[in-house]
Design a protein around this motif. Sequence first.
Motif, PDB file in Angstrom:
ATOM      1  N   GLN A  36     -14.314   4.173 -10.716  1.00 11.73           N
ATOM      2  CA  GLN A  36     -13.641   3.483 -11.822  1.00 11.73           C
ATOM      3  C   GLN A  36     -13.822   4.212 -13.152  1.00 11.73           C
ATOM      4  N   LEU A  37     -13.956   5.533 -13.088  1.00  6.61           N
ATOM      5  CA  LEU A  37     -14.018   6.354 -14.291  1.00  6.61           C
ATOM      6  C   LEU A  37     -12.720   7.121 -14.523  1.00  6.61           C
ATOM      7  N   GLY A  38     -11.808   7.073 -13.550  1.00  9.86           N
ATOM      8  CA  GLY A  38     -10.537   7.780 -13.674  1.00  9.86           C
ATOM      9  C   GLY A  38      -9.399   6.822 -13.932  1.00  9.86           C
ATOM     10  N   VAL A  39      -8.512   6.667 -12.953  1.00  3.90           N
ATOM     11  CA  VAL A  39      -7.383   5.742 -13.080  1.00  3.90           C
ATOM     12  C   VAL A  39      -7.900   4.318 -13.208  1.00  3.90           C
ATOM     13  N   GLN A  40      -7.378   3.605 -14.182  1.00  9.09           N
ATOM     14  CA  GLN A  40      -7.815   2.236 -14.436  1.00  9.09           C
ATOM     15  C   GLN A  40      -6.810   1.241 -13.869  1.00  9.09           C
ATOM     16  N   PRO A  41      -7.303   0.093 -13.365  1.00  8.23           N
ATOM     17  CA  PRO A  41      -6.404  -0.945 -12.825  1.00  8.23           C
ATOM     18  C   PRO A  41      -5.400  -1.397 -13.883  1.00  8.23           C
ATOM     19  N   PRO A  42      -4.182  -1.738 -13.479  1.00 10.15           N
ATOM     20  CA  PRO A  42      -3.680  -1.826 -12.091  1.00 10.15           C
ATOM     21  C   PRO A  42      -3.016  -0.559 -11.584  1.00 10.15           C
ATOM     22  N   ASN A  43      -3.145   0.552 -12.306  1.00 12.83           N
ATOM     23  CA  ASN A  43      -2.477   1.786 -11.898  1.00 12.83           C
ATOM     24  C   ASN A  43      -3.064   2.309 -10.590  1.00 12.83           C
ATOM     25  N   ALA A  44      -2.280   3.126  -9.914  1.00 12.38           N
ATOM     26  CA  ALA A  44      -2.670   3.614  -8.588  1.00 12.38           C
ATOM     27  C   ALA A  44      -2.901   5.117  -8.596  1.00 12.38           C
ATOM     28  N   SER A  45      -3.846   5.532  -7.783  1.00 10.78           N
ATOM     29  CA  SER A  45      -4.050   6.932  -7.425  1.00 10.78           C
ATOM     30  C   SER A  45      -4.696   6.922  -6.052  1.00 10.78           C
ATOM     31  N   TRP A  46      -4.842   8.083  -5.447  1.00 11.21           N
ATOM     32  CA  TRP A  46      -5.472   8.119  -4.129  1.00 11.21           C
ATOM     33  C   TRP A  46      -6.896   7.586  -4.191  1.00 11.21           C
ATOM     34  N   GLY A  47      -7.627   7.946  -5.238  1.00 13.22           N
ATOM     35  CA  GLY A  47      -8.989   7.454  -5.367  1.00 13.22           C
ATOM     36  C   GLY A  47      -9.046   5.960  -5.611  1.00 13.22           C
ATOM     37  N   ALA A  48      -8.110   5.428  -6.392  1.00 13.05           N
ATOM     38  CA  ALA A  48      -8.078   3.989  -6.663  1.00 13.05           C
ATOM     39  C   ALA A  48      -7.751   3.201  -5.399  1.00 13.05           C
ATOM     40  N   VAL A  49      -6.792   3.688  -4.611  1.00 17.90           N
ATOM     41  CA  VAL A  49      -6.453   3.028  -3.341  1.00 17.90           C
ATOM     42  C   VAL A  49      -7.637   3.095  -2.382  1.00 17.90           C
ATOM     43  N   LEU A  50      -8.324   4.226  -2.363  1.00 19.97           N
ATOM     44  CA  LEU A  50      -9.492   4.378  -1.503  1.00 19.97           C
ATOM     45  C   LEU A  50     -10.595   3.400  -1.885  1.00 19.97           C
ATOM     46  N   ALA A  51     -10.826   3.255  -3.187  1.00 15.74           N
ATOM     47  CA  ALA A  51     -11.860   2.328  -3.650  1.00 15.74           C
ATOM     48  C   ALA A  51     -11.522   0.894  -3.270  1.00 15.74           C
ATOM     49  N   ARG A  52     -10.260   0.528  -3.420  1.00 14.12           N
ATOM     50  CA  ARG A  52      -9.847  -0.841  -3.090  1.00 14.12           C
ATOM     51  C   ARG A  52      -9.965  -1.078  -1.586  1.00 14.12           C
ATOM     52  N   SER A  53      -9.619  -0.090  -0.787  1.00 11.19           N
ATOM     53  CA  SER A  53      -9.698  -0.230   0.671  1.00 11.19           C
ATOM     54  C   SER A  53     -11.146  -0.331   1.131  1.00 11.19           C
ATOM     55  N   TYR A  54     -12.023   0.421   0.475  1.00  6.20           N
ATOM     56  CA  TYR A  54     -13.441   0.398   0.866  1.00  6.20           C
ATOM     57  C   TYR A  54     -14.057  -0.977   0.617  1.00  6.20           C
ATOM     58  N   VAL A 103       0.829  -1.209   0.000  1.00  8.08           N
ATOM     59  CA  VAL A 103       0.000   0.000   0.000  1.00  8.08           C
ATOM     60  C   VAL A 103       0.863   1.258   0.000  1.00  8.08           C
ATOM     61  N   LEU A 104       1.995   1.250   0.691  1.00 10.01           N
ATOM     62  CA  LEU A 104       2.879   2.416   0.696  1.00 10.01           C
ATOM     63  C   LEU A 104       3.363   2.729  -0.717  1.00 10.01           C
ATOM     64  N   SER A 105       3.763   1.715  -1.453  1.00 17.48           N
ATOM     65  CA  SER A 105       4.222   1.936  -2.830  1.00 17.48           C
ATOM     66  C   SER A 105       3.086   2.483  -3.696  1.00 17.48           C
ATOM     67  N   ARG A 106       1.896   1.970  -3.507  1.00 15.47           N
ATOM     68  CA  ARG A 106       0.758   2.449  -4.291  1.00 15.47           C
ATOM     69  C   ARG A 106       0.381   3.880  -3.906  1.00 15.47           C
ATOM     70  N   MET A 107       0.512   4.223  -2.632  1.00 16.62           N
ATOM     71  CA  MET A 107       0.223   5.590  -2.215  1.00 16.62           C
ATOM     72  C   MET A 107       1.248   6.568  -2.766  1.00 16.62           C
ATOM     73  N   LEU A 108       2.524   6.171  -2.752  1.00 18.46           N
ATOM     74  CA  LEU A 108       3.560   7.065  -3.260  1.00 18.46           C
ATOM     75  C   LEU A 108       3.390   7.315  -4.747  1.00 18.46           C
ATOM     76  N   HIS A 109       3.194   6.275  -5.516  1.00 19.63           N
ATOM     77  CA  HIS A 109       2.977   6.453  -6.952  1.00 19.63           C
ATOM     78  C   HIS A 109       1.612   7.088  -7.218  1.00 19.63           C
ATOM     79  N   GLY A 110       0.627   6.773  -6.374  1.00 15.91           N
ATOM     80  CA  GLY A 110      -0.678   7.391  -6.541  1.00 15.91           C
ATOM     81  C   GLY A 110      -0.661   8.885  -6.277  1.00 15.91           C
TER      82      GLY A 110
END
Length: 284
Positions: free
Chosen positions: A226-244, A74-81
Amino acid sequence: MSVIASRVQGTTARRRAGRFSVWVSYAILAAVALVVVFAGVLSPSSPTAQNLNDILLPMSGAHPLGTDDLGRDVLSRMLHGTRVSVLAAMLAVGIALVVGLPIGIAAGWGNRWLDVGIMRVVDAVMSFPAIVLAIGITATMGPNITNAMIAVGVVLAPAIIRLARAQTMTIRSETYIEAARSFGASGLRRMVLPHVLPNIIQPILVQVAVLMGFALIAEASLSFLQLGVQPPNASWGAVLARSYTFLDQAPMQIFIPGLAIAATVFACNIIGDEIQRLLDPKRK
């Protein structure tokens, strides 16, 4: 005298608290900027590397922020996100500024019919809820981060247009504008660029800082849907969606992108107020 002293102390305390929040905001934005530049160096692993043996691990030395449902750090995804989210927000605000500033100046400087025509279109766009309009535009253009930020830029442009128009209409009635006209100055190069644009830039910069915060929230919202960054790429919103999705199994992970978004939006708003204070010509 005690009442006066208490009021003075209260004013001093508020000023100190205000300055403290400004320095905290500077620190937050500086940290975000460093992550944007050095995300690849700071990241302990690839943001897309999966390890199905390490699914939904809690925070540990090997994974400071835990892992997601695919075993990704998750840290790596947050940094790149952070890089993706911030650059996407800058793209959206840049589009809003490029589109909105010249149109707003044209509406405030041009004739009545041009002003009425532009403002009716602006009113029509602003009659829609901003995020709903962004979702509609993104869905029409196709779900990816570039289209999403173009949509957000279109949604944000009316705010720049209205502000630029109001400031231009105020400037055009000033005495120095009339004096410039009396010497034969007219047109874009001799009137708008040297006289109008420098005098309306202060409120525009404040608005840009505030819109950066809105653009970050919009990117997170669209990526969450899922209208912005598409998997498997990371962004804050993508990490948030996966965590939810896995809130029951790893409840702490949803706070990580949420705190990042909240802190950065807070910093943008505070810096916007600070820009207004620093550029205010009436400031002592």
